[in-house]
Design a protein around this motif. Structure first.
Motif, short mmCIF file in Angstrom:
data_model
loop_
_atom_site.label_atom_id
_atom_site.label_comp_id
_atom_site.label_asym_id
_atom_site.label_seq_id
_atom_site.Cartn_x
_atom_site.Cartn_y
_atom_site.Cartn_z
N UNK A 48 -4.68 4.42 3.12
CA UNK A 48 -3.45 5.00 3.66
C UNK A 48 -2.27 4.35 2.96
N UNK A 49 -1.36 5.17 2.44
CA UNK A 49 -0.23 4.66 1.68
C UNK A 49 1.07 5.26 2.21
N UNK A 50 2.12 4.49 2.07
CA UNK A 50 3.46 4.91 2.49
C UNK A 50 4.24 5.43 1.29
N UNK A 51 4.98 6.50 1.48
CA UNK A 51 5.80 7.05 0.40
C UNK A 51 7.07 6.21 0.28
N UNK A 52 7.21 5.51 -0.85
CA UNK A 52 8.34 4.62 -1.04
C UNK A 52 9.09 4.85 -2.35
N UNK A 53 8.59 5.74 -3.20
CA UNK A 53 9.15 5.80 -4.55
C UNK A 53 9.02 7.20 -5.13
N UNK A 100 0.88 -1.16 0.00
CA UNK A 100 0.00 0.00 0.00
C UNK A 100 0.92 1.22 0.00
N UNK A 101 1.37 1.59 -1.19
CA UNK A 101 2.45 2.57 -1.30
C UNK A 101 2.14 3.56 -2.41
N UNK A 102 2.95 4.63 -2.45
CA UNK A 102 2.77 5.68 -3.45
C UNK A 102 4.13 6.20 -3.89
N UNK A 103 4.20 6.58 -5.16
CA UNK A 103 5.35 7.30 -5.71
C UNK A 103 4.93 8.75 -5.94
N UNK A 104 5.80 9.67 -5.59
CA UNK A 104 5.51 11.10 -5.72
C UNK A 104 6.39 11.72 -6.79
N UNK A 105 5.88 12.79 -7.40
CA UNK A 105 6.67 13.56 -8.35
C UNK A 105 7.84 14.23 -7.67
N UNK A 106 8.76 14.75 -8.48
CA UNK A 106 9.99 15.31 -7.94
C UNK A 106 9.76 16.38 -6.87
N UNK A 107 8.78 17.25 -7.10
CA UNK A 107 8.55 18.36 -6.17
C UNK A 107 8.12 17.84 -4.80
N UNK A 108 7.19 16.88 -4.78
CA UNK A 108 6.69 16.36 -3.50
C UNK A 108 7.62 15.30 -2.90
N UNK A 109 8.36 14.62 -3.73
CA UNK A 109 9.35 13.65 -3.25
C UNK A 109 10.49 14.37 -2.54
N UNK A 110 10.82 15.55 -3.02
CA UNK A 110 11.77 16.45 -2.36
C UNK A 110 13.12 15.79 -2.08
N UNK A 111 13.67 15.18 -3.13
CA UNK A 111 15.01 14.56 -3.03
C UNK A 111 15.11 13.55 -1.90
N UNK A 112 14.00 12.84 -1.64
CA UNK A 112 13.99 11.79 -0.63
C UNK A 112 13.48 12.23 0.72
N UNK A 113 13.22 13.51 0.90
CA UNK A 113 12.76 14.01 2.21
C UNK A 113 11.39 13.45 2.59
N UNK A 114 10.58 13.04 1.60
CA UNK A 114 9.24 12.51 1.88
C UNK A 114 9.25 11.02 2.21
#
Length: 297
Positions: free
Chosen positions: A101-106, A72-86
């Motif tokens: 509910x999903x975990x940021x993994x990608x 149960x996961x999600x990948x975020x675009x570069x802006x929201x991924x924030x160089x791994x900060x998310x």
């Protein structure tokens, strides 16, 4: 000093969105500073609107987490991924069929802000996979329940001269990780693939690590060894977010017994697909009931 064996570049791991409508633990101790808010309520961030697609996620991805059976996961675009900060944070995503509910993994390089690329399993809980793309609203979750205690993994290639650590089951994303050195604390640098680096190493260990998350919770993990490629689970207790005013809080220190820790080379049996609202936080020698996150009013 050994060179850093970084993971394969993202563009070598091709992402395929499925749009059917368009075409068919090593023993140790853990000490956690608990700072309890007077209200006792965890808050989620403001709601955002966007769209969701899905792909064949496995729970790993650019954040370097372990693969799981039912992600149960999600990948975020570069802006929201924030160089791994998310990495390691959680989102509540609401679609036509409900909320998941999903975990940021990608990371999803092609995704613009507001575009969530969910695992196929997560997408199916909130929308019809035949649609391929659905409108969603979503919000960050603060202090969510997690499947187990905080874990540490020492990256391949680590030695006394270069050290890389990945932490999991943090609940909130981490804002800093430090390692005890020479009677003080040395800050580690964070990579976009979610490892924390001591560029000049930290000796042969065992190490004491201090992690602070984005809600201000601080966890100290002791007895982490230089066991490359293994998942180490020093027992840990969840800590509440730092209070806004000193008068509204109290501070408690919990020390876990080394006998409660375990050795493992495989990821924890629980995974991100477990219903977080039903979890209880794992502790060394005690169990703390996990409360579902509440939205800020």
């Amino acid at each position: 000093m050994l060179d850093n064996p970084e993971p394969s570049p993202w563009w070598l791991r091709r992402r395929t969105w499925v749009v059917a409508a368009a075409g068919a633990v090593v023993a140790g101790t853990a000490t956690v500073a608990l700072v309890a808010q007077a209200s006792g309520a965890a808050c989620a961030a403001a709601v955002s609107s966007g769209q969701a697609t899905y792909y064949a996620a496995d729970g790993g991805g650019n954040c370097s987490f372990d693969q799981v059976a039912n992600p149960m996961v999600v990948a975020l675009g570069n802006a929201e991924y924030a160089a791994g900060a998310a990495c390691g944070g959680y989102l509540d995503v609401k679609g036509p069929k409900g909320t998941v509910r999903v975990k940021v993994t990608d990371r999803c390089p092609e995704c613009t802000p507001g575009h969530l690329d969910l695992s196929r399993q997560a997408f199916a809980k909130i929308g019809d996979p035949v649609a391929g793309v659905i409108k969603v609203t979503y919000s960050k979750v603060v202090n969510p329940p997690v499947p187990g205690p905080m874990t540490v993994r020492v990256k391949e290639g680590s030695s006394r001269y270069w050290l890389a650590l990945r932490l999991d089951n943090t609940g909130n994303p981490l804002s800093s990780v430090e390692i005890q050195s020479g009677g003080g604390w040395k800050a580690l640098s964070h990579t976009d693939y979610n490892y924390w680096i001591a560029q000049n190493g930290a000796g042969t260990g065992p190490f004491t690590i201090r992690a602070t998350d984005t809600a201000g919770r601080r966890t100290t993990l002791s007895g982490v060894t230089l066991a490359v490629g293994t998942v180490q689970r020093p027992g840990a207790t969840a800590a509440s977010a730092a209070p806004k005013t000193p008068a509204a809080s109290r501070s408690v220190t919990v020390t876990a017994s080394a006998a409660e820790s375990a050795v493992a080379s495989d990821p924890p049996a629980a995974d991100a697909s477990d219903p977080p609202g039903a979890e209880t936080m794992a502790t060394a020698g005690a169990t703390t009931g996990a409360q579902p996150a509440k939205r800020c009013g």
